[in-house]
Design a protein around this motif. Structure first.
Motif, PDB file in Angstrom:
ATOM      1  N   GLY A  61      63.405  28.327  14.225  1.00 18.98           N
ATOM      2  CA  GLY A  61      63.659  27.649  12.956  1.00 18.98           C
ATOM      3  C   GLY A  61      62.537  27.751  11.941  1.00 18.98           C
ATOM      4  O   GLY A  61      62.432  26.908  11.056  1.00 18.98           O
ATOM      5  N   MET A  62      61.707  28.749  12.043  1.00 21.57           N
ATOM      6  CA  MET A  62      60.618  28.932  11.077  1.00 21.57           C
ATOM      7  C   MET A  62      60.787  30.299  10.431  1.00 21.57           C
ATOM      8  O   MET A  62      60.999  31.294  11.121  1.00 21.57           O
ATOM      9  N   SER A  63      60.697  30.329   9.117  1.00 18.27           N
ATOM     10  CA  SER A  63      60.854  31.612   8.427  1.00 18.27           C
ATOM     11  C   SER A  63      59.609  32.473   8.636  1.00 18.27           C
ATOM     12  O   SER A  63      58.534  31.959   8.920  1.00 18.27           O
ATOM     13  N   ILE A  64      59.777  33.762   8.490  1.00 20.39           N
ATOM     14  CA  ILE A  64      58.615  34.658   8.548  1.00 20.39           C
ATOM     15  C   ILE A  64      58.355  35.118   7.122  1.00 20.39           C
ATOM     16  O   ILE A  64      58.342  36.294   6.806  1.00 20.39           O
ATOM     17  N   GLY A  65      58.171  34.131   6.267  1.00 21.56           N
ATOM     18  CA  GLY A  65      57.924  34.401   4.858  1.00 21.56           C
ATOM     19  C   GLY A  65      56.574  33.859   4.438  1.00 21.56           C
ATOM     20  O   GLY A  65      55.826  33.296   5.247  1.00 21.56           O
ATOM     21  N   ASP A  66      56.288  34.009   3.177  1.00 26.01           N
ATOM     22  CA  ASP A  66      54.980  33.627   2.666  1.00 26.01           C
ATOM     23  C   ASP A  66      54.728  32.122   2.703  1.00 26.01           C
ATOM     24  O   ASP A  66      53.585  31.692   2.718  1.00 26.01           O
ATOM     25  N   THR A  67      55.791  31.298   2.725  1.00 24.71           N
ATOM     26  CA  THR A  67      55.567  29.851   2.783  1.00 24.71           C
ATOM     27  C   THR A  67      54.998  29.423   4.133  1.00 24.71           C
ATOM     28  O   THR A  67      54.415  28.351   4.248  1.00 24.71           O
ATOM     29  N   LYS A  69      52.901  31.555   5.838  1.00 27.78           N
ATOM     30  CA  LYS A  69      51.876  32.590   6.055  1.00 27.78           C
ATOM     31  C   LYS A  69      50.733  32.107   6.943  1.00 27.78           C
ATOM     32  O   LYS A  69      50.352  32.774   7.898  1.00 27.78           O
ATOM     33  N   ARG A  70      50.195  30.946   6.654  1.00 26.16           N
ATOM     34  CA  ARG A  70      49.042  30.436   7.406  1.00 26.16           C
ATOM     35  C   ARG A  70      49.382  30.265   8.886  1.00 26.16           C
ATOM     36  O   ARG A  70      48.599  30.632   9.763  1.00 26.16           O
ATOM     37  N   CYS A  71      50.565  29.733   9.167  1.00 21.52           N
ATOM     38  CA  CYS A  71      50.980  29.552  10.571  1.00 21.52           C
ATOM     39  C   CYS A  71      51.092  30.891  11.277  1.00 21.52           C
ATOM     40  O   CYS A  71      50.644  31.032  12.416  1.00 21.52           O
ATOM     41  N   TRP A  72      51.698  31.881  10.601  1.00 12.70           N
ATOM     42  CA  TRP A  72      51.859  33.188  11.223  1.00 12.70           C
ATOM     43  C   TRP A  72      50.520  33.873  11.435  1.00 12.70           C
ATOM     44  O   TRP A  72      50.305  34.517  12.465  1.00 12.70           O
ATOM     45  N   GLU A  73      49.605  33.718  10.503  1.00 17.93           N
ATOM     46  CA  GLU A  73      48.260  34.303  10.688  1.00 17.93           C
ATOM     47  C   GLU A  73      47.584  33.698  11.909  1.00 17.93           C
ATOM     48  O   GLU A  73      46.948  34.398  12.694  1.00 17.93           O
ATOM     49  N   GLN A  74      47.741  32.384  12.081  1.00 15.76           N
ATOM     50  CA  GLN A  74      47.142  31.717  13.240  1.00 15.76           C
ATOM     51  C   GLN A  74      47.818  32.156  14.539  1.00 15.76           C
ATOM     52  O   GLN A  74      47.152  32.348  15.555  1.00 15.76           O
ATOM     53  N   LEU A  75      49.137  32.326  14.501  1.00 15.82           N
ATOM     54  CA  LEU A  75      49.844  32.797  15.693  1.00 15.82           C
ATOM     55  C   LEU A  75      49.437  34.226  16.049  1.00 15.82           C
ATOM     56  O   LEU A  75      49.282  34.555  17.233  1.00 15.82           O
TER      57      LEU A  75
END
Length: 147
Positions: A61-67, A69-75
């Motif tokens: 349930g989490m987008s892989i978009g710029d909103t 971004k910080r979470c994806w960078e940490q992951l």
């Protein structure tokens, strides 16, 4: 996360706020940035510790978009910290139905490409599993028998 606390809607940073009046108001800007919201919601718990101390993270349930971004960078950083880490991403696309292998592979490639924008290196691709249109919450309705 404990889902009893709700979910977070917002942006990654102030540059994503289109309304310039909002963008210039520090209080509004801070309230709309996801990281600030999480800090308020989880003040007593460091959610990042849950991820850092895990070997497997399942994202649903989490987008892989710029909103986000910080979470994806940490992951991506977490994933790169050990070859034992596994990231499973649940991805829903109503345009993909049945077993359209071409569309499934195209969707997976797009997601990996997006993660690469956030720093994912090719040697970590094998640690990412993308599940298209999972039915993990597709439970059958149980009928209660009258007594």
């Amino acid at each position: 996360y404990d889902t009893n606390y709700g979910f977070v809607l917002g942006v990654n940073d102030c540059s994503q706020i289109k309304n310039t009046d909002f963008r210039q108001d520090k209080n509004i800007c801070d309230a709309l940035i996801k990281n600030n919201q999480r800090a308020i919601m989880y003040a007593n718990e460091d959610v990042r510790d849950y991820v850092c101390n895990s070997d497997v993270v399942y994202v649903y349930g989490m987008s892989i978009g710029d909103t986000d971004k910080r979470c994806w960078e940490q992951l991506v950083q977490w994933l790169a910290s050990s070859s034992d880490k596994k990231l499973i991403i649940s991805y829903y696309d109503k345009k993909i139905t049945g077993i359209d292998l071409v569309k499934i592979q195209q969707a997976k490639t797009r997601l990996i490409d997006k993660l690469s924008e956030y720093g994912l290196k090719e040697e970590f691709y094998k640690q990412v599993e993308i599940v298209i249109n999972p039915t993990i919450f597709n439970f059958a309705k149980r009928n209660r028998k009258s007594r």
